[in-house]
Motif scaffolding. Structure first.
Motif, PDB file in Angstrom:
ATOM      1  N   ALA A  80       0.842  -1.197   0.000  1.00 54.95           N
ATOM      2  CA  ALA A  80       0.000   0.000   0.000  1.00 54.95           C
ATOM      3  C   ALA A  80       0.876   1.244   0.000  1.00 54.95           C
ATOM      4  CB  ALA A  80      -0.926   0.001   1.219  1.00 54.95           C
ATOM      5  N   THR A  81       0.375   2.302  -0.622  1.00 57.51           N
ATOM      6  CA  THR A  81       1.073   3.591  -0.677  1.00 57.51           C
ATOM      7  C   THR A  81       0.083   4.703  -0.360  1.00 57.51           C
ATOM      8  OG1 THR A  81       2.693   2.867  -2.322  1.00 57.51           O
ATOM      9  CG2 THR A  81       2.287   5.235  -2.162  1.00 57.51           C
ATOM     10  N   THR A  82       0.476   5.599   0.535  1.00 53.75           N
ATOM     11  CA  THR A  82      -0.324   6.787   0.833  1.00 53.75           C
ATOM     12  C   THR A  82       0.435   8.007   0.330  1.00 53.75           C
ATOM     13  OG1 THR A  82      -1.208   5.742   2.834  1.00 53.75           O
ATOM     14  CG2 THR A  82      -1.474   8.121   2.634  1.00 53.75           C
ATOM     15  N   VAL A  83      -0.223   8.797  -0.516  1.00 52.02           N
ATOM     16  CA  VAL A  83       0.408   9.982  -1.098  1.00 52.02           C
ATOM     17  C   VAL A  83      -0.168  11.223  -0.418  1.00 52.02           C
ATOM     18  CG1 VAL A  83       0.902  11.234  -3.230  1.00 52.02           C
ATOM     19  CG2 VAL A  83       0.572   8.741  -3.282  1.00 52.02           C
ATOM     20  N   LEU A  84       0.723  12.082   0.078  1.00 50.60           N
ATOM     21  CA  LEU A  84       0.320  13.286   0.792  1.00 50.60           C
ATOM     22  C   LEU A  84       0.897  14.520   0.084  1.00 50.60           C
ATOM     23  CD1 LEU A  84       1.156  11.944   4.367  1.00 50.60           C
ATOM     24  CD2 LEU A  84      -1.108  12.086   3.349  1.00 50.60           C
ATOM     25  N   PRO A  85       0.226  14.991  -0.954  1.00 50.56           N
ATOM     26  CA  PRO A  85       0.735  16.165  -1.669  1.00 50.56           C
ATOM     27  C   PRO A  85       0.303  17.470  -1.018  1.00 50.56           C
ATOM     28  CG  PRO A  85      -1.174  15.291  -2.802  1.00 50.56           C
ATOM     29  CD  PRO A  85      -0.956  14.417  -1.598  1.00 50.56           C
ATOM     30  N   PHE A  86       1.095  18.486  -1.264  1.00 54.54           N
ATOM     31  CA  PHE A  86       0.773  19.856  -0.876  1.00 54.54           C
ATOM     32  C   PHE A  86      -0.224  20.408  -1.909  1.00 54.54           C
ATOM     33  CE2 PHE A  86       2.265  24.442  -1.047  1.00 54.54           C
ATOM     34  CZ  PHE A  86       1.695  24.813   0.148  1.00 54.54           C
ATOM     35  N   HIS A  87      -0.519  21.655  -1.842  1.00 53.55           N
ATOM     36  CA  HIS A  87      -1.432  22.349  -2.758  1.00 53.55           C
ATOM     37  C   HIS A  87      -1.136  21.984  -4.223  1.00 53.55           C
ATOM     38  CE1 HIS A  87      -2.444  26.579  -4.576  1.00 53.55           C
ATOM     39  NE2 HIS A  87      -3.338  25.678  -4.925  1.00 53.55           N
ATOM     40  N   THR A  88      -2.121  21.417  -4.887  1.00 53.93           N
ATOM     41  CA  THR A  88      -1.962  20.983  -6.276  1.00 53.93           C
ATOM     42  C   THR A  88      -2.818  21.850  -7.193  1.00 53.93           C
ATOM     43  OG1 THR A  88      -1.692  18.735  -5.446  1.00 53.93           O
ATOM     44  CG2 THR A  88      -2.061  18.977  -7.804  1.00 53.93           C
ATOM     45  N   SER A  89      -2.301  22.163  -8.354  1.00 54.32           N
ATOM     46  CA  SER A  89      -3.012  23.054  -9.281  1.00 54.32           C
ATOM     47  C   SER A  89      -4.095  22.301 -10.046  1.00 54.32           C
ATOM     48  CB  SER A  89      -2.025  23.697 -10.264  1.00 54.32           C
ATOM     49  OG  SER A  89      -1.307  22.701 -10.962  1.00 54.32           O
ATOM     50  N   THR A  90      -5.151  21.932  -9.336  1.00 54.91           N
ATOM     51  CA  THR A  90      -6.306  21.290  -9.952  1.00 54.91           C
ATOM     52  C   THR A  90      -7.546  22.162  -9.714  1.00 54.91           C
ATOM     53  OG1 THR A  90      -6.740  20.028  -7.925  1.00 54.91           O
ATOM     54  CG2 THR A  90      -5.367  18.969  -9.610  1.00 54.91           C
ATOM     55  N   GLU A  91      -8.631  21.777 -10.336  1.00 55.69           N
ATOM     56  CA  GLU A  91      -9.873  22.542 -10.234  1.00 55.69           C
ATOM     57  C   GLU A  91     -10.329  22.708  -8.789  1.00 55.69           C
ATOM     58  OE1 GLU A  91     -14.558  21.926 -11.515  1.00 55.69           O
ATOM     59  OE2 GLU A  91     -12.998  20.808 -12.555  1.00 55.69           O
ATOM     60  N   MET A  92     -10.109  21.661  -7.989  1.00 53.41           N
ATOM     61  CA  MET A  92     -10.575  21.684  -6.596  1.00 53.41           C
ATOM     62  C   MET A  92      -9.937  22.810  -5.785  1.00 53.41           C
ATOM     63  SD  MET A  92     -10.374  18.630  -3.825  1.00 53.41           S
ATOM     64  CE  MET A  92     -10.896  18.895  -2.142  1.00 53.41           C
ATOM     65  N   PHE A  93      -8.653  23.104  -6.063  1.00 52.11           N
ATOM     66  CA  PHE A  93      -7.923  24.092  -5.270  1.00 52.11           C
ATOM     67  C   PHE A  93      -7.799  25.432  -5.993  1.00 52.11           C
ATOM     68  CE2 PHE A  93      -6.557  19.980  -3.712  1.00 52.11           C
ATOM     69  CZ  PHE A  93      -6.658  20.155  -2.340  1.00 52.11           C
ATOM     70  N   HIS A  94      -8.651  25.658  -6.979  1.00 51.83           N
ATOM     71  CA  HIS A  94      -8.615  26.913  -7.719  1.00 51.83           C
ATOM     72  C   HIS A  94      -8.876  28.091  -6.774  1.00 51.83           C
ATOM     73  CE1 HIS A  94      -8.970  29.724 -11.008  1.00 51.83           C
ATOM     74  NE2 HIS A  94     -10.137  30.129 -10.523  1.00 51.83           N
ATOM     75  N   GLY A  95      -7.996  29.089  -6.809  1.00 45.93           N
ATOM     76  CA  GLY A  95      -8.179  30.280  -5.984  1.00 45.93           C
ATOM     77  C   GLY A  95      -7.461  30.220  -4.655  1.00 45.93           C
ATOM     78  N   MET A  96      -6.866  29.084  -4.327  1.00 47.95           N
ATOM     79  CA  MET A  96      -6.164  28.954  -3.058  1.00 47.95           C
ATOM     80  C   MET A  96      -4.861  29.750  -3.099  1.00 47.95           C
ATOM     81  SD  MET A  96      -4.940  25.456  -1.181  1.00 47.95           S
ATOM     82  CE  MET A  96      -3.876  25.505   0.265  1.00 47.95           C
ATOM     83  N   LYS A  97      -4.583  30.521  -2.039  1.00 45.87           N
ATOM     84  CA  LYS A  97      -3.370  31.329  -1.973  1.00 45.87           C
ATOM     85  C   LYS A  97      -2.594  30.975  -0.709  1.00 45.87           C
ATOM     86  CE  LYS A  97      -5.548  35.216  -4.362  1.00 45.87           C
ATOM     87  NZ  LYS A  97      -5.951  36.634  -4.269  1.00 45.87           N
ATOM     88  N   THR A  98      -1.266  30.981  -0.819  1.00 50.03           N
ATOM     89  CA  THR A  98      -0.411  30.711   0.336  1.00 50.03           C
ATOM     90  C   THR A  98       0.472  31.918   0.607  1.00 50.03           C
ATOM     91  OG1 THR A  98       1.306  29.709  -1.029  1.00 50.03           O
ATOM     92  CG2 THR A  98      -0.378  28.235  -0.116  1.00 50.03           C
ATOM     93  N   ARG A  99       1.141  31.895   1.726  1.00 47.78           N
ATOM     94  CA  ARG A  99       1.953  33.031   2.155  1.00 47.78           C
ATOM     95  C   ARG A  99       3.173  33.240   1.256  1.00 47.78           C
ATOM     96  NH1 ARG A  99       4.853  33.375   8.034  1.00 47.78           N
ATOM     97  NH2 ARG A  99       5.515  35.548   7.989  1.00 47.78           N
ATOM     98  N   PHE A 100       3.780  32.142   0.805  1.00 51.83           N
ATOM     99  CA  PHE A 100       4.979  32.222  -0.030  1.00 51.83           C
ATOM    100  C   PHE A 100       4.753  31.477  -1.345  1.00 51.83           C
ATOM    101  CE2 PHE A 100       6.469  32.067   4.449  1.00 51.83           C
ATOM    102  CZ  PHE A 100       6.930  33.377   4.542  1.00 51.83           C
TER     103      PHE A 100
END
Length: 269
Positions: free
Chosen positions: A181-201
């Motif tokens: 088994a593999t669990t993948v834990l990505p940071f903010h990804t440029s997909t439709e779901m995260f459209h508009g998300m902004k981070t500090r840096f």
């Protein structure tokens, strides 16, 4: 009895003294393995089932598995148009592909489609994997499973629950040869779901590209890597939370910045 207790005390002391040595050994071993080229497992015998395979990371995963030589790809999703388009692209690569419209939130629908998949490929789910001693389960999670952010309680809770499930499953599979088994834990990804998300840096931590996440995920499957954090700097976050939890929480709060579209998280799992 006294002699037995003395022996147990000596064993406990020996184990306590040996523990730091073991930890150093595992750290050095991990560092050496990072420097050595990974040996990738062949996928030519594998049938790959991907939920949400019509769009986003799921679509990129399906295409990457096809490029890496998987024998057959099966994709599930809720939008038939997207599934068909992905399926056609995979077939253009010379790989057999089938799609099924399925809402994984609907238990009965999942069982119905699982039956159809088993009849068409016979290698879809865990019981069959255990029987054949061959298979791999991948969970596409989020780094928010390990580090929550303000304003996304439902989303972070669901991801943490999924992470605990996969961690328990992975441990249980250690006694099951050939099934991993593999669990993948990505940071903010440029997909439709995260459209508009902004981070500090944003320049220091730009959104991950879905095709990169897919490529690294397939590599993790091929090397039987249990946990994949993307990018690698997320490991520092985990270490910081372990050593300085309060400081880490304050930094996470400052780092997350503002979210233009937090409503996009509602109801997503």
């Amino acid at each position: 009895m006294k002699r037995m207790n003395t022996q147990m005390d000596w064993r406990s002391l020996a184990s306590l003294l040996l523990f730091p040595v073991q930890m150093v050994f595992y750290v050095v071993k991990a560092a050496v393995l990072l420097l050595l080229p990974a040996r990738l497992r062949e996928l030519s015998r594998d049938t790959v089932l991907i939920t949400g395979g019509g769009r986003g990371i799921g679509r990129h995963l399906a295409l990457e598995f096809a490029k890496q030589g998987a024998r057959k790809i099966i994709i599930w999703g809720r939008t038939e148009k997207c599934l068909k388009e992905t399926c056609e692209e995979i077939r253009s690569l010379g790989v057999e592909c089938h799609h099924f419209v399925c809402d994984i939130g609907n238990k009965e629908e999942v069982y119905q489609q699982a039956k159809a998949v088993r009849e068409k490929t016979t290698k879809a789910f865990l019981p069959r994997m255990l029987e054949l001693q061959h298979g791999h389960i991948v969970c596409m999670n989020s780094v928010l499973a390990l580090s929550a952010i303000p304003g996304a309680i439902d989303y972070c809770t669901s991801k943490s629950s999924s992470f605990a499930f996969m961690e328990s499953l992975t441990l249980g599979l250690l006694d099951c040869p050939g099934v991993n088994a593999t669990t993948v834990l990505p940071f903010h990804t440029s997909t439709e779901m995260f459209h508009g998300m902004k981070t500090r840096f944003p320049k220091l931590f730009p959104p991950l590209k879905p095709d990169m996440v897919a490529r690294r995920t397939v590599e993790a499957v091929q090397t039987n890597q249990a946990l994949l954090l993307l990018p690698w700097t997320m490991h520092l976050l985990v270490i910081m939370k372990s050593i300085l939890p309060h400081t880490a929480l304050e930094e996470i709060y400052r780092f997350t910045g503002s979210y233009a579209c937090m409503d996009s998280f509602k109801g997503r799992t």
